[in-house]
Design an enzyme around this catalytic site. Structure first.
Site, PDB file in Angstrom:
ATOM      1  N   ARG A 125      34.900  52.332  30.943  1.00 23.19           N
ATOM      2  CA  ARG A 125      34.780  50.863  30.950  1.00 23.19           C
ATOM      3  C   ARG A 125      33.786  50.466  29.878  1.00 23.19           C
ATOM      4  NH1 ARG A 125      34.120  46.973  36.024  1.00 23.19           N
ATOM      5  NH2 ARG A 125      36.347  47.390  35.988  1.00 23.19           N
ATOM      6  N   HIS A 153      42.857  45.542  31.608  1.00 22.21           N
ATOM      7  CA  HIS A 153      42.364  46.407  32.686  1.00 22.21           C
ATOM      8  C   HIS A 153      43.614  47.090  33.258  1.00 22.21           C
ATOM      9  CE1 HIS A 153      40.130  48.034  35.906  1.00 22.21           C
ATOM     10  NE2 HIS A 153      39.404  46.997  36.261  1.00 22.21           N
TER      11      HIS A 153
HETATM   12  N1  ASP Z   1      36.755  43.591  38.812  1.00 17.98           N
HETATM   13  C1  ASP Z   1      37.608  42.928  37.863  1.00 17.98           C
HETATM   14  C2  ASP Z   1      37.274  43.340  36.436  1.00 17.98           C
HETATM   15  O1  ASP Z   1      36.500  44.253  36.232  1.00 17.98           O
HETATM   16  C3  ASP Z   1      37.627  41.445  38.040  1.00 17.98           C
HETATM   17  C4  ASP Z   1      36.326  40.750  37.820  1.00 17.98           C
HETATM   18  O2  ASP Z   1      35.318  41.349  37.467  1.00 17.98           O
HETATM   19  O3  ASP Z   1      36.333  39.528  38.012  1.00 17.98           O
HETATM   20  O4  ASP Z   1      37.820  42.774  35.521  1.00 17.98           O
END
Ligand code: ASP
Length: 326
Positions: A125, A153
């Site tokens: 990430r 994602h």
């Molecule tokens: N968990 C999701 C993301 O990493 C959505 C968010 O953060 O709003 O994109």
């Protein structure tokens, strides 16, 4: 409106499809066709069955996953760890890059080349769009994107697609409404692209400044989807088969006054849900920060907790597939 119970082994799948995942990077949902998606969802079903029956398997015994997170995460990071552990593998968790050599100025390629000396697969990430593609160019081991900035994602897109399939029993011809921060919401970017393969009608519900990027809209139109935009949830509440709600992504705003002006734009309440179809799915990638009222949680159509659980099965399927063990 702006216009298994069953055997833990995969026996019934096309070997070519299995082969097409082996050693592959997962960096964008654009790389998948419908057969790939059917394959991975079928493997996820089998993973669910294994977990429900026996909790774990030793399919990936001896394999190591490096979980490299340059941005915060709860669900994605922990579900990748749980997925690897339930498959019998081990994990190198790097969730506070501030404690790694990244703070000494190490580049992403060097960090990736380091981790692949120890691991068989790397989950990444990163705050920059395209970072996982860069990592994939340098790595000889598979890179799985866990989200790159405001880009995509892909594994969330896959688990969202799988959730729609399991909740509604089909993906064909649905009316899907995506609500909230469609500009920065990378999960929306991935899911919208996946749904273009199934003849969907997609309605994008957002304030004007948070509209879906034009490039993605064009991709959907070219794929033959019906694409609509509106600012009002009321325009879709009665017709949508799926309402996919997202949070306004505070961390992407240069000016927090602008964030403040749009952060409370939408809230799904029991009163709104009373107008929705009896058979539909209310989804959210989470975390929520006010977009869905807690009183909606007991509604059988509220699928966001099941959606989260599905993430582990999809990630088990992906890990097994890229390591040639699905
Ligand atoms: N968990 C999701 C993301 O990493 C959505 C968010 O953060 O709003 O994109």
């Amino acid at each position: 409106m702006r216009s298994v119970e069953g055997t833990p082994k995969v026996v019934s799948l096309n070997p070519d499809r299995r082969q097409s995942f082996y050693g592959r990077d997962i960096v964008s949902v654009k790389q998948f066709d419908r057969e790939d998606l059917a394959f991975i969802m079928q493997v996820a079903d089998e993973m669910r069955s294994i977990v429900r029956r026996v909790g774990a398997t030793d399919l990936l015994k001896g394999y190591v996953l490096a979980n490299l997170f340059y941005e915060p995460s709860t669900r994605t990071s922990s579900s990748f760890i749980a997925a690897m552990q339930r498959l019998g593998g081990a994990v190198i968790p790097i969730h506070g890059v501030q404690y790694s050599s990244v703070t000494k100025g190490e580049s992403l390629p060097d960090t990736i080349r380091t981790l692949e000396c120890y691991a068989d697969v790397i989950v990444l990430r990163h705050p920059e769009v395209g970072a996982s593609e860069v990592a994939a160019r340098y790595a000889s081991k598979p890179i799985i994107s866990a989200g790159d900035g405001v880009g995509e994602h892909p594994t969330q897109g896959l688990l969202d697609l799988y959730t729609i399939q399991t909740e509604l029993g089909t993906l064909e011809g649905l009316h899907v409404a995506m609500v909230g921060d469609l500009k920065h919401g990378r999960t929306v970017h991935s899911l919208a692209r996946l749904l273009r393969l199934y003849g969907t009608r997609q309605t994008f519900v957002s304030p004007d400044i948070l509209r879906l990027p034009e490039e993605i809209k064009q991709e959907l139109i070219e794929a033959g989807c019906v694409v609509e935009e509106t600012e009002r949830v009321e325009d879709v509440i009665e017709t949508a088969d799926v309402i996919y709600v997202t949070r306004v992504q505070k961390e992407r705003f240069a000016d927090l006054h602008v964030y403040e002006a749009v952060k409370d734009y939408y809230e799904i309440t029991p009163q709104l849900m009373a107008r929705a179809k009896p058979k539909m799915a209310l989804m959210h990638p989470l975390p929520r920060v006010g977009e869905i009222h807690y009183d909606v949680d007991d509604d059988p159509r509220a699928a966001y907790f099941r959606q989260m659980e599905n993430g582990m099965y999809i990630r088990m399927a992906l890990l097994a597939a890229v390591l040639g063990k699905a």
